[in-house]
Design a protein around this motif. Structure first.
Motif, PDB file in Angstrom:
ATOM      1  N   ASP A 211     -57.893 110.930 -40.181  1.00  0.00           N
ATOM      2  CA  ASP A 211     -59.559 111.514 -40.383  1.00  0.00           C
ATOM      3  C   ASP A 211     -60.636 110.602 -39.587  1.00  0.00           C
ATOM      4  OD1 ASP A 211     -58.948 109.119 -41.933  1.00  0.00           O
ATOM      5  OD2 ASP A 211     -60.572 110.130 -43.432  1.00  0.00           O
ATOM      6  N   GLU A 285     -56.208 100.322 -42.963  1.00  0.00           N
ATOM      7  CA  GLU A 285     -55.101  99.256 -42.981  1.00  0.00           C
ATOM      8  C   GLU A 285     -56.081  98.005 -43.403  1.00  0.00           C
ATOM      9  OE1 GLU A 285     -51.081  99.090 -41.795  1.00  0.00           O
ATOM     10  OE2 GLU A 285     -51.853 100.112 -40.277  1.00  0.00           O
ATOM     11  N   ASN A 306     -65.406  96.551 -41.679  1.00  0.00           N
ATOM     12  CA  ASN A 306     -63.947  96.936 -42.222  1.00  0.00           C
ATOM     13  C   ASN A 306     -64.817  98.330 -42.605  1.00  0.00           C
ATOM     14  OD1 ASN A 306     -62.040  97.434 -43.373  1.00  0.00           O
ATOM     15  ND2 ASN A 306     -61.668  95.604 -44.453  1.00  0.00           N
ATOM     16  N   LEU A 307     -63.904  99.369 -42.210  1.00  0.00           N
ATOM     17  CA  LEU A 307     -63.913 101.022 -42.785  1.00  0.00           C
ATOM     18  C   LEU A 307     -62.844 101.361 -44.308  1.00  0.00           C
ATOM     19  CD1 LEU A 307     -66.090 102.902 -40.311  1.00  0.00           C
ATOM     20  CD2 LEU A 307     -66.896 101.157 -42.191  1.00  0.00           C
ATOM     21  N   TYR A 308     -63.176 101.140 -45.211  1.00  0.00           N
ATOM     22  CA  TYR A 308     -62.395 101.763 -46.399  1.00  0.00           C
ATOM     23  C   TYR A 308     -62.751 102.828 -46.985  1.00  0.00           C
ATOM     24  CZ  TYR A 308     -60.157 102.812 -50.392  1.00  0.00           C
ATOM     25  OH  TYR A 308     -59.523 103.084 -51.932  1.00  0.00           O
ATOM     26  N   GLY A 309     -61.368 103.529 -47.219  1.00  0.00           N
ATOM     27  CA  GLY A 309     -61.408 105.221 -47.846  1.00  0.00           C
ATOM     28  C   GLY A 309     -60.545 106.197 -47.173  1.00  0.00           C
ATOM     29  N   PRO A 310     -59.721 106.816 -48.203  1.00  0.00           N
ATOM     30  CA  PRO A 310     -58.736 107.558 -48.649  1.00  0.00           C
ATOM     31  C   PRO A 310     -58.477 108.209 -47.538  1.00  0.00           C
ATOM     32  CG  PRO A 310     -59.133 107.103 -50.517  1.00  0.00           C
ATOM     33  CD  PRO A 310     -59.973 106.457 -49.587  1.00  0.00           C
ATOM     34  N   GLU A 312     -58.868 111.815 -48.253  1.00  0.00           N
ATOM     35  CA  GLU A 312     -59.224 112.634 -49.736  1.00  0.00           C
ATOM     36  C   GLU A 312     -61.045 112.185 -49.742  1.00  0.00           C
ATOM     37  OE1 GLU A 312     -56.575 110.931 -49.646  1.00  0.00           O
ATOM     38  OE2 GLU A 312     -55.117 112.214 -50.621  1.00  0.00           O
ATOM     39  N   ILE A 332     -63.179  95.081 -48.558  1.00  0.00           N
ATOM     40  CA  ILE A 332     -63.836  96.710 -47.959  1.00  0.00           C
ATOM     41  C   ILE A 332     -65.278  96.627 -48.244  1.00  0.00           C
ATOM     42  CG2 ILE A 332     -61.464  97.266 -48.160  1.00  0.00           C
ATOM     43  CD1 ILE A 332     -61.770  97.881 -50.427  1.00  0.00           C
ATOM     44  N   THR A 398     -57.165 106.196 -56.379  1.00  0.00           N
ATOM     45  CA  THR A 398     -57.385 105.930 -55.162  1.00  0.00           C
ATOM     46  C   THR A 398     -56.267 106.112 -54.895  1.00  0.00           C
ATOM     47  OG1 THR A 398     -58.063 103.553 -55.127  1.00  0.00           O
ATOM     48  CG2 THR A 398     -59.977 105.337 -54.410  1.00  0.00           C
ATOM     49  N   ASP A 400     -55.518 102.221 -55.146  1.00  0.00           N
ATOM     50  CA  ASP A 400     -55.256 101.187 -54.551  1.00  0.00           C
ATOM     51  C   ASP A 400     -55.848  99.906 -55.770  1.00  0.00           C
ATOM     52  OD1 ASP A 400     -54.729 102.345 -51.879  1.00  0.00           O
ATOM     53  OD2 ASP A 400     -57.014 103.068 -51.244  1.00  0.00           O
ATOM     54  N   PHE A 412     -59.132  95.122 -51.359  1.00  0.00           N
ATOM     55  CA  PHE A 412     -58.526  95.486 -51.146  1.00  0.00           C
ATOM     56  C   PHE A 412     -56.613  95.122 -51.357  1.00  0.00           C
ATOM     57  CE2 PHE A 412     -54.607  97.517 -49.542  1.00  0.00           C
ATOM     58  CZ  PHE A 412     -54.255  98.427 -49.989  1.00  0.00           C
ATOM     59  N   ARG A 415     -50.709  99.336 -53.180  1.00  0.00           N
ATOM     60  CA  ARG A 415     -51.090  99.705 -53.341  1.00  0.00           C
ATOM     61  C   ARG A 415     -50.274  99.576 -54.764  1.00  0.00           C
ATOM     62  NH1 ARG A 415     -53.250 104.793 -52.591  1.00  0.00           N
ATOM     63  NH2 ARG A 415     -51.908 105.788 -53.180  1.00  0.00           N
ATOM     64  N   MET A 419     -46.553 104.803 -52.025  1.00  0.00           N
ATOM     65  CA  MET A 419     -46.799 104.922 -50.212  1.00  0.00           C
ATOM     66  C   MET A 419     -47.977 104.204 -50.166  1.00  0.00           C
ATOM     67  SD  MET A 419     -50.436 105.250 -48.703  1.00  0.00           S
ATOM     68  CE  MET A 419     -52.170 106.146 -49.904  1.00  0.00           C
ATOM     69  N   LYS A 421     -49.476 101.935 -45.585  1.00  0.00           N
ATOM     70  CA  LYS A 421     -48.931 102.693 -44.064  1.00  0.00           C
ATOM     71  C   LYS A 421     -48.463 101.844 -43.494  1.00  0.00           C
ATOM     72  CE  LYS A 421     -52.200 104.554 -43.932  1.00  0.00           C
ATOM     73  NZ  LYS A 421     -54.430 104.553 -43.843  1.00  0.00           N
TER      74      LYS A 421
END
Ligand code: AMP
Length: 519
Positions: A211, A285, A306-310, A312, A332, A398, A400, A412, A415, A419, A421
């Motif tokens: 993504d 990450e 720093n960009l965060y997001g699953p 989804e 984040i 999430t 997270d 952050f 998990r 899951m 990374k």
């Protein structure tokens, strides 16, 4: 729809380069023209709303033209990993039932036979003999010879723009469905907040089935910027990456932190070498603070975010990195304007500053759902949020664990499930376990991530063969390779006579963890 701003750019600056792939380039006007030919071609086969088109192409100008062409018909594009094992590709194709497939002539799926009979298959590259009898295959030039007619039909915000497969613990392909409206929320915001414009050369480092590529392609094309496709070998030989950024005069870089960590280690990276780079964005990450510090010393005029997001939710929080961050991970940050974020403690209450809990996200960028997995969708996309959450719209869990800092930024932590990374790749340990347990040679298997230190971990597989003499470590490796991508290979395999059990008969994972530690 997602291409709305792109169309304006085509009329405003038709001759501006849109995509640069090594020595090749294509202008905004050419991209518009060629993608309209792809759209017309697909339209002639009945591809439109509610259809899906799978794209199994290497990163190339043709792949971008195809993506835009598919979107113009109102169908959804599904980028698949051309490097994945044939079995994995086959199960994804069966799962998403595309009306059309675009595939490189060198793809092994053509030799093995396509598992799904798409209405039309377009082969990019040299014409080849395929294993499918009666397969109606066209070559790329034939598609481009179709007149670029007008495609009827209005695309609505709720229409699916793309579907991205991620790792799923049940062994079934797990496709995240994203609508035009959800993608557009992120794309328009990011193009604006990072002030993208025609003078920007933006890296496209992530593969199109990740993504991160949504920013690279759509934010750039919506702002009239030039997208520079980063050759795959740059990730394998990062020594050449700094030279690439310098030679291509990249102004905006976006990638997973692993690549930046490698860049930070390069001796050639002296202050002033990458003068063109105005912006470095990273996501997926945690970037170790020491790597950020070393990079920021070499790139004193570059801004870092720093960009965060699953997948989804797409990017839902962001943080401009300044200062040292030696005591805790780089935050984040805070919610993007189209998102609302909530930190839910284990007791069901919202976290106060200093407290931690699971991050939940609401807002415009949320997934429509998982493809053909309604119960999995209901599990994580709650249409009725918990009572303490002030949201009337659905919230996404999430998984997270984050801490709400006193200054309002999120950090952050970890998990909450299995899951992990690795180099930016999302890996459900359950998927590796499922793959091993599904093999007739294996009686039972368990897979764990074992921490080496705060940042590093190893993936360890504990395997019991049905017949002890029939298997060794290499057998395990080849079983995994047959179905899963290389990045899911366990780092260590332990061959056991049986798996330890708890008093309730469950696999005793703590004991396994200790066994891994005692090796
Ligand atoms: P993916 O769907 O592949 O983007 O993976 C999503 C997961 O990656 C998130 O749920 C987090 O666990 C992790 N992640 C994404 N962005 C960041 C970030 N900036 N910092 C730390 N972890 C991240």
């Amino acid at each position: 729809m997602l291409l709305h701003r792109f169309f304006h750019q085509v009329s405003d600056q038709p001759y501006q380069p849109a995509i640069i792939d090594r020595q090749r380039r294509i202008s905004y006007r050419e991209l518009e023209d060629q993608s309209s030919r792809v759209a017309s071609y697909l339209h002639n086969y009945g591809v439109g709303h509610d259809c899906r088109v799978a794209i199994l192409l290497n990163k190339s100008i043709e792949a971008v033209v195809t993506i835009l062409g598919v979107l113009k018909t109102g169908a959804a594009y599904i980028p698949l990993d051309p490097g994945a094992p044939v079995r994995r590709i086959a199960s994804q194709l069966k799962n998403c039932e595309p009306r059309a497939l675009f595939v490189n002539s060198t793809s092994p799926v053509l030799l093995h036979g396509l598992p799904y009979d798409a209405l039309t298959t377009v082969i990019v590259g040299e014409p080849v003999q395929t294993a499918n009898e009666g397969l109606e295959a066209r070559v790329w030039d034939e598609v481009l010879s179709v007149s670029p007619g007008r495609i009827p039909g209005h695309i609505k915000g709720a229409d699916t723009a793309y579907l991205l497969y991620t790792s799923g613990s049940t062994g079934e392909p797990k496709g995240v469905v994203i609508s035009h409206a959800a993608a557009r929320a992120f794309v328009n915001w990011s193009a604006d907040v990072f002030d993208l414009g025609p003078s920007d050369l933006v890296s496209s480092h992530a593969p199109f089935h990740f993504d991160l590529s949504i920013f690279d392609l759509f934010a750039s094309l919506s702002a009239g910027a030039q997208v520079v496709l980063v050759p795959r070998e740059m990730s394998v030989f990062p020594a050449s990456l700094a030279a690439f950024i310098r030679d291509q005069q990249i102004r905006v870089w976006y990638s997973v932190p692993t690549i930046l960590s490698r860049l930070a280690c390069q001796e050639e990276l002296t202050p002033g070498l990458l003068r063109s780079l105005r912006l470095v964005l990273f996501a997926g990450e945690v970037l170790p603070s020491k790597d950020y510090l070393s990079l920021s010393r070499s790139l004193p005029d570059t801004k870092f975010f720093n960009l965060y997001g699953p997948t989804e939710t797409n990017v839902c929080t962001y943080y401009q990195v300044t200062g040292a961050h030696l005591d805790e991970p780089i935050p984040i940050g805070r919610a993007c304007p189209y998102a609302k974020v909530f930190v839910l403690k284990a007791d069901g209450q919202l976290a106060q500053p200093g407290e931690q809990g699971e991050l939940l996200v609401a807002g415009d960028s949320l997934l429509s759902g998982y493809w053909k997995l309604p119960s999995e969708t209901r599990r994580v996309k709650l249409s009725q949020p918990p009572p303490s959450i002030p949201s009337t719209s659905p919230v996404y869990r999430t998984g997270d664990l984050v801490r709400l800092s006193a200054d309002g930024n999120l950090v952050f932590l970890n998990r909450l499930d299995s899951m992990v990374k690795r180099h930016g790749y999302r890996i459900e340990l359950g998927e590796i376990e499922f793959c091993l347990n599904g093999d007739p040679e294996i009686q039972e298997a368990a897979v764990l991530a074992v921490r080496e230190d705060e940042r590093a971990f190893t993936i360890e597989a504990f395997v019991v063969f049905a017949r002890a003499e029939s298997g060794d470590t290499r057998t395990v490796e080849s079983i995994v390779r047959r179905t899963l991508p290389d990045y899911m290979l366990p780092d260590r395999v332990h061959l056991l006579g049986s798996l330890p059990r708890t008093s309730r008969g469950k696999v005793d994972r703590e004991k396994l963890r200790k066994m891994a530690g005692n090796r």
